[in-house]
Write an enzyme that holds these catalytic residues in place. Sequence first.
Site, short mmCIF file in Angstrom:
data_model
loop_
_atom_site.label_atom_id
_atom_site.label_comp_id
_atom_site.label_asym_id
_atom_site.label_seq_id
_atom_site.Cartn_x
_atom_site.Cartn_y
_atom_site.Cartn_z
N HIS B 322 0.81 -1.21 0.00
CA HIS B 322 0.00 0.00 0.00
C HIS B 322 0.85 1.27 0.00
O HIS B 322 0.38 2.32 -0.45
CB HIS B 322 -0.95 0.01 1.20
CG HIS B 322 -2.17 -0.82 0.98
ND1 HIS B 322 -2.20 -2.18 1.20
CD2 HIS B 322 -3.41 -0.49 0.52
CE1 HIS B 322 -3.41 -2.64 0.91
NE2 HIS B 322 -4.15 -1.65 0.48
N GLY B 323 2.06 1.20 0.49
CA GLY B 323 2.89 2.39 0.47
C GLY B 323 4.25 2.15 1.07
O GLY B 323 4.40 1.35 2.00
#
Lengths: 351, 501
Positions: B322-323
């Site tokens: 996700h990041g």
Amino acid sequence: MEKKFIKRFLIQSLSLLLLIGAVVVFADPFYHYHAPAAGLKAVVYKAEYQCIGTIRNFRYDGLLLGSSVAENYNNRWFDEAFGCTTIKGIKSSATTMDLLYYLEEAYQNHELGYVFYNLDLFALKAEQKHHFADEGMPVYLYNHMILDDVSYLFNKGVLFEYIPYQLASSLKQDYDEGASYNWAQYKTFSEADALLHYERPPVSAARDFGEEERQLIDANVALLVQMAESHPETEFYFFYPPYSLLWWDSVNREGRTEAYLYAAERAAKALTAYSNVHLYSFLAEEDIVCNLNLYMDSMHFSADVNRWIVEQLKGSGYLLTEENYKEEMARLGALVERMTESDIKKYFPQD
Amino acid sequence: MLFNSYIFIFLFLPISLLGWYGLNRIKKYRTAQIFLIAMSLWFYAYFNSYYLAVILGSCAINYLLSLMLDGKPALRKVVLAAGCVVNLGILGVFKYYDFCVENLNAVFHAGFTGKNILLPLGISFFTFQQLSFVIDRCRGKAPHYGLTDYLSFVTFFPQLIAGPIVLHTEIIPQFQDLDKRKWNGKDFAYGICYFVFGLSKKVLLADTLAGIVNYGFSEIAKLDTPAAVMVAVSFALELYFDFSGYCDMAIGIGRMFGIKIPDNFDAPYKSVSVKEFWRRWHMTLGRFFTQYVYIPLGGSRKGTLRTVVNTMVVFLLSGLWHGADYSFVLWGFLHGLGVSANVIWRRFVPAPKKETEQGKSGFLKRLRRFACQAATFGFVCLAFVFFRSDSVADGFLFLKRLFSGDSYHFIKYIADELSYAELYVPTKIMTMVFPAFLREYRMYVCLAILFVSMLLAFGRTTKERLENRMLTAAFSWKMTLLFVWSVISLTGVSTFLYFNF
């Protein structure tokens, strides 16, 4: 059944959107298509959205250009003083290119008798670009593309906020159309306010004036000269607004005084050479710049000062000429020195 | 290009549909597919043409890897290794390079400099999509497709930049089925409805909630407990409406083209456990991790401890996906803990059998279900705090404020900062008629928005609302009003949160 649904949905959606678009085109609160429709007043209060439309579509022969310090002028003061019809071209922290962009747009389909130009010193030192294509600006109002007008035509802010406000303001008997973009009524002006909003910068050892800055200033001045030269039919009234001693203090502490004094003198030298240019300087008006009760922060003064400036533009008391500009600039230099070295101690005695 | 943009709705989508059905109608099937690929690439490169090189390069490499296996099954292991290295390498360079540099600098006190590489849109999505294809190919579960089919699978614009993460088995057969090339009124009508629902979720709900969230997270230190709760719940709802709205639009557009795209959400906030939450939230990502990471690691077949370890690995990877930031890793870690706790709990406390449940009253069952849903939703909201925070420290500060027990009506300050064009006239009237109650009015507006959002998030899914619904005249008006309201709300709305992943 599905085909009927699709048909219904498309026809209904298209009809509703066309209706909304038609309402926006008629009311046109940003004056993107036309001047105020019959029965409506010019309700002008949001510079980034309305300036360009009013410049392109209103009928006028006087244009007032400037940054936020020029917003509190009433257009009618210029109309009465010079016998013209004036509107404003305002941009917060405007660069020279920003204001000249407005001017060029105005010349596209207007014959201007007067240009009243609030000549900010920081604009003379600003980068040579205008900011109307920047992200965050409503570019669809500035470019000439019809397709991206959808951002204006189908916009709930326009529909639910700006059109109702325009209609309500038009119904007010005492709505002052000349007070476009004015904000002074929402602020208080006092020494306490000026000091409260002044963030005194630390003293910088660097001197922000070299060949690069000099060239930038020269280039900006050249743009102004070029504009005045190409429109001899227009009377240009340039004027330096009076910044408070707090402003000069911050400039001094950041090492920018020399650059600004150079800018003021350079523009004075260049502009006073033209017969259709009248340059006024209120920079050294001590009764104003040293009186913090006239300010809300270091540079924004009360509307009384705006009114007073318009009155002075009719006379020659503050007019700079080829003969006197050097003397006036020397007087300004001396005042700045005094303000930044001794007057400021009244407010910051510890330094 | 964004789905929620004028250019997409009024220009791109109509042109794409006309071209697709027009070419298929005159039996130019392959040309229609090439046309759709070209349109998809325009869609992808709309903001930056440099993205084009990245996606085409990635497609070319994976297609060549697949080609290498054609008739040479002995190369499976080599291709599998190469596929993993290349795909994860591409993702690593574009997404994690600077993160790695920062970590190396922190650990070894080195002075390496990052590259500040512009992250290509949706790179995590199309990389995983192609990785799944290469793995399936090596497992002998996928044939070598023609280039047009392969590019259609990867670039089909509805799912290109924010998922759902589709499998080749779901998409390519649909492109190959020429019966699906005919215009189908039912699919098209429901496609419109899905799109309108998704658009309104994004533009009317997510972007409205974003006002509360953005202000709250910009003033973390000033939050009191009620305001922090409101902001945390608002973010959970914003994220849900944002991402599920995007997926609804993707599904709707897919159906307009006659292509079915899998569901990605199934009322996740109705879950009674964190484990169930992950069966309902971002389902196609969960499917990817289950099929290609969790099961190959041994899944739940090797005892409780190994199950927990495998679960934690999956969720740490999910967080990182996700990041490239420790706040996402921590978010993944927390969800891993949540799911592991469910796993361990079930080892000691088996799920109640239907016979034992039968004796209990309906009220008790509902109460228990409600308590589990509330606890799960609370956990998810708390974990999302790290997902939204700029740093782990900010996340902890937020939690500190949330559990501070302070109450000084900060909700009113948040409400003061928000404005809604639709309520401009009523607010002006309030200002004139009841100026003393203006702040309370604003606060109640804010709370009403939150309440309605919660009702919708905990209510029926888009699928439940739409499937088998009679497409009556009254319903067409509802869809029209929702669509027009969404369209006039497009200017100035925020971008999709999931584009950054």
